[in-house]
Design a protein around this motif. Structure first.
Motif, PDB file in Angstrom:
ATOM      1  N   GLN A 154       0.834  -1.207   0.000  1.00  0.00           N
ATOM      2  CA  GLN A 154       0.000   0.000   0.000  1.00  0.00           C
ATOM      3  C   GLN A 154       0.868   1.256   0.000  1.00  0.00           C
ATOM      4  O   GLN A 154       0.620   2.201  -0.745  1.00  0.00           O
ATOM      5  CB  GLN A 154      -0.895  -0.003   1.245  1.00  0.00           C
ATOM      6  N   GLU A 195       2.296   1.752  -3.334  1.00  0.00           N
ATOM      7  CA  GLU A 195       1.247   2.181  -4.266  1.00  0.00           C
ATOM      8  C   GLU A 195       0.903   3.654  -4.056  1.00  0.00           C
ATOM      9  O   GLU A 195       0.748   4.399  -5.021  1.00  0.00           O
ATOM     10  CB  GLU A 195       0.013   1.299  -4.054  1.00  0.00           C
ATOM     11  N   ASN A 243       3.105   5.653  -5.787  1.00  0.00           N
ATOM     12  CA  ASN A 243       3.138   5.335  -7.215  1.00  0.00           C
ATOM     13  C   ASN A 243       4.409   4.582  -7.645  1.00  0.00           C
ATOM     14  O   ASN A 243       4.960   4.820  -8.705  1.00  0.00           O
ATOM     15  CB  ASN A 243       2.979   6.614  -8.038  1.00  0.00           C
ATOM     16  N   ILE A 244       4.858   3.692  -6.758  1.00  0.00           N
ATOM     17  CA  ILE A 244       6.031   2.876  -7.066  1.00  0.00           C
ATOM     18  C   ILE A 244       5.567   1.458  -7.378  1.00  0.00           C
ATOM     19  O   ILE A 244       4.892   0.829  -6.569  1.00  0.00           O
ATOM     20  CB  ILE A 244       7.005   2.830  -5.858  1.00  0.00           C
ATOM     21  N   ARG A 245       5.927   0.983  -8.560  1.00  0.00           N
ATOM     22  CA  ARG A 245       5.586  -0.394  -8.924  1.00  0.00           C
ATOM     23  C   ARG A 245       6.529  -1.350  -8.225  1.00  0.00           C
ATOM     24  O   ARG A 245       7.716  -1.074  -8.148  1.00  0.00           O
ATOM     25  CB  ARG A 245       5.752  -0.588 -10.427  1.00  0.00           C
TER      26      ARG A 245
END
Lengths: 448, 448
Positions: free
Chosen positions: A329, A332, A335-337
């Protein structure tokens, strides 16, 4: 019928475009021709697409627009002159390039895509004209006419399902059809590109939509090697590979074909052949559903550097419902894959590509994880490499992991992590970046 | 000073309690004695704790309360008679057992814990009395007097930090102190138990709080074996193991010591020794920070069956920010703990313990995942076993994974999954349940 796609270096200059012409002429089944923008002619050359990005930035920032325009016009003009094309063509290209400056770059979210697409579009016009001049019946087909309708996602378009029917109608047209790669048209008529390198995707879409017998993807190499030629001297080349193997290889550095380009052809069952514009008689590498020769367990070794690992330890973490979810989470939310999440008994690591981590994000994420998880230990490890050995034959060859780990341990390479998932088509190793080359060499010697 | 804890079978009958007495008498450093409730005397026997659960249920459901009461009183009475204790003691125990029926089982959330705690509490009273009768100065200390103050979490209490000061004062008391295991007291004076098997935790808490030199945990085995004696005939026993190794072994089936019991002793640096009440001269297994003998890479092989795996495939899943998080979110929403999440290139599996999955939950989770992820493939695999090889020596012995995978492949065992995390103290294998024994045998032969 065949769909034939040519990459940037294959259409970078008049002599290259003449090679393309000869390839098309030599086989009447090569009806659908998808072309890239002119790429590099020599190592230090600028790609037309990069020049278009510079042009866009100049317009956006009110900089030196004219230099960009002149560079681009000169670049195409050199090709049209060398190919003895009429002035009409270069005039058309010139007008197109100049007109880009009038796009509303501040408000139109598709403006950037329109700049970029001009590279492929003008090249397709030029190439179709050259074919025709040489006596090969050919016409330029723009993506709208071709039926390539896409979602409204600038820089990351996806084909709309209803496009295929329209694309299939291309079979009814006469002669060779030259289609610019890389972009489609939204339902509202806007130019919208696929992700960078997306001409491969256009080729695959056309191959699937026209029910082609084969999709020939022409590049500047004789197909795919079992390992990177920069690391292994004269590696073997691969004659056949499955779609699934190709995907797993491309995950870690086998970038000869765009990832997303596999899907349409694979779903439609159209085999892809990677061929060399500069050596068209070489059979290249065929990508298909099933390999004839399955005797070898491993077909290729891929490797990619610049991964990082966030390592977290906490006693009895598996008892805490939500522990792993909170880790993902936090990534996310920033915004990091994440790529992988190997776990031990009381430890968990998350492998990510370093390019997603700025120094600032790094600190932010670590602070968030510290607060959310209260772990016993938490640290970031950088400069890791992911090495993947791939082969559908693994399923039948039970000792592959053991052979691989033996080879790595004999070479004194310490495995940071090892993961063999349920696909059974690949085994993934994580090693320190400075041991990557030794690891690849050890694995190559073990399997080839 | 030493803290000595005796498990259920060590205090199940008069002859066993006499062994306990001799063990305590033989070493004047054995000052703190933590006891369990009477356990099984023979394989089909009923544990007192289980009889107390039945008693609770009879009260709660207005069933046959008297049979439960009589069984319990008889059980203790047999012991007090055989030990020639005065009637006063069995009267006290009887009154305590009868009084439980008056607890407000419908409204008092701690009532269940009070029933269960009676097993240990009465046994501690009884054993202290026996010691004293035999001329060993001893007293029963209840958890309140001992200072074991815990959180208000019925069945899952945790020690309050401020308890340690009070526990340390136990050092000032004279003679042997007999303390019931398994439960503490809330700040409001309620009895609240640790999780089942929690007498180990009490021992560890007392060992840490009193700064004991050692925590002797007496069971009915001569310490820990390198592999399960039910699978491997006459396995070697382990003389020394680190806390970390012990934890990793206990993760997959080495249940000789309660997981949570490691923590207090580990943090306080008190070594734990697993010893046998029936063979007290055997040195047993010592659990400590660092092992003297690190020559062997692997110290033990643990295995546990009844795992399941949810296998998910989706092309380019790593591009989808949030993919893995959604998987774990769905499990969390259904209160299912996950154990591991091995990943391939386009596939991801979640390993869970099957006991968390009812048929109903199974369907619910699969439906939710299908909707949330739109995967290419999704299926559940059951009856898997997790095998863990453990050893701090692995860090220095680079070829452990390779030796292990070679042994498994030579034995024809197909690895469903393999994961080597960043701790480097263990490697985990997932195999099909019906290959578990063969896998353990193959690994045992390879490393021992």
């Amino acid at each position: 019928m065949k769909v034939v796609k040519f990459g940037g270096s294959s259409v970078a200059s008049a002599p290259q475009i003449d090679k393309v012409f000869n390839i098309i002429k030599s086989d009447p089944n090569r009806k659908f021709v998808v072309v890239s923008a002119p790429g590099k002619r020599f190592a230090e050359d600028t790609k037309v697409t990069d020049a278009l990005i510079a042009y866009y930035n100049a317009v956006k920032n009110k900089g030196d627009v004219e230099t960009s325009q002149n560079w681009l016009i000169d670049r195409y003009s050199e090709i049209t002159t060398d190919l003895n094309l009429s002035d009409k063509i270069i005039e058309e290209i010139k007008n197109n390039i100049l007109s880009l400056a009038e796009l509303d770059v501040d408000n139109d979210v598709f403006a950037y895509d329109s700049f970029l697409a001009a590279g492929e579009n003008n090249n397709a016009i030029l190439i179709a004209e050259y074919f025709d001049n040489q006596g090969l019946k050919a016409q330029y087909i723009n993506p709208k006419k071709a039926g390539i309708f896409v979602t409204e996602e600038p820089g990351d378009a996806r084909l709309l399902d209803e496009s295929n029917k329209k694309i299939n109608e291309l079979n009814d047209l006469d002669g060779v059809l030259v289609i610019p790669g890389f972009f489609g048209i939204t339902e509202k008529g806007k130019i919208c590109t696929f992700s960078r390198g997306g001409s491969d995707i256009t080729g695959s879409i056309i191959a699937a939509g026209t029910n082609a017998d084969i999709y020939e993807n022409f590049t500047d190499v004789d197909g795919i090697f079992v390992a990177h030629p920069g690391i292994i001297e004269n590696p073997e080349s691969i004659s056949e590979v499955t779609y699934k193997e190709m995907r797993e290889l491309s995950y870690a550095g086998f970038s000869v074909l765009h990832d997303e380009a596999l899907v349409p052809a694979r779903l439609a069952g159209v085999p892809i052949v990677i061929k060399n514009t500069n050596n068209p008689n070489h059979p290249g590498t065929k990508i298909t559903t099933e390999r004839k020769d399955n005797s070898r367990p491993v077909i290729g070794i891929a490797a990619e550097s610049n991964f990082a690992s966030i390592n977290i330890s906490k006693y009895l973490m598996n008892r805490e419902v939500g522990f792993g979810r909170k880790v993902l989470q936090s990534l996310e939310d920033n915004n990091i894959r994440f790529e992988h999440m190997p776990t031990g008994i009381d430890d968990l690591s998350v492998i990510i590509r370093s390019r997603f981590l700025t120094a600032e994000l790094e600190e932010k994420v670590l602070t968030e994880l510290q607060e959310a998880l209260n772990p016993d230990e938490l640290h970031l490890e950088k400069d890791l490499s992911v090495i993947v050995i791939v082969g559908e034959g693994m399923k039948e060859h039970i000792g592959v992991t053991s052979t691989a780990t033996r080879a790595l341990s004999d070479a004194g390479i310490n495995l940071e992590m090892l993961s063999q998932g349920s696909s059974e088509v690949s085994v993934m190793f994580v090693v320190k970046g400075d041991q990557e080359k030794e690891a690849i060499t050890a694995l190559y010697d073990a399997f080839f």
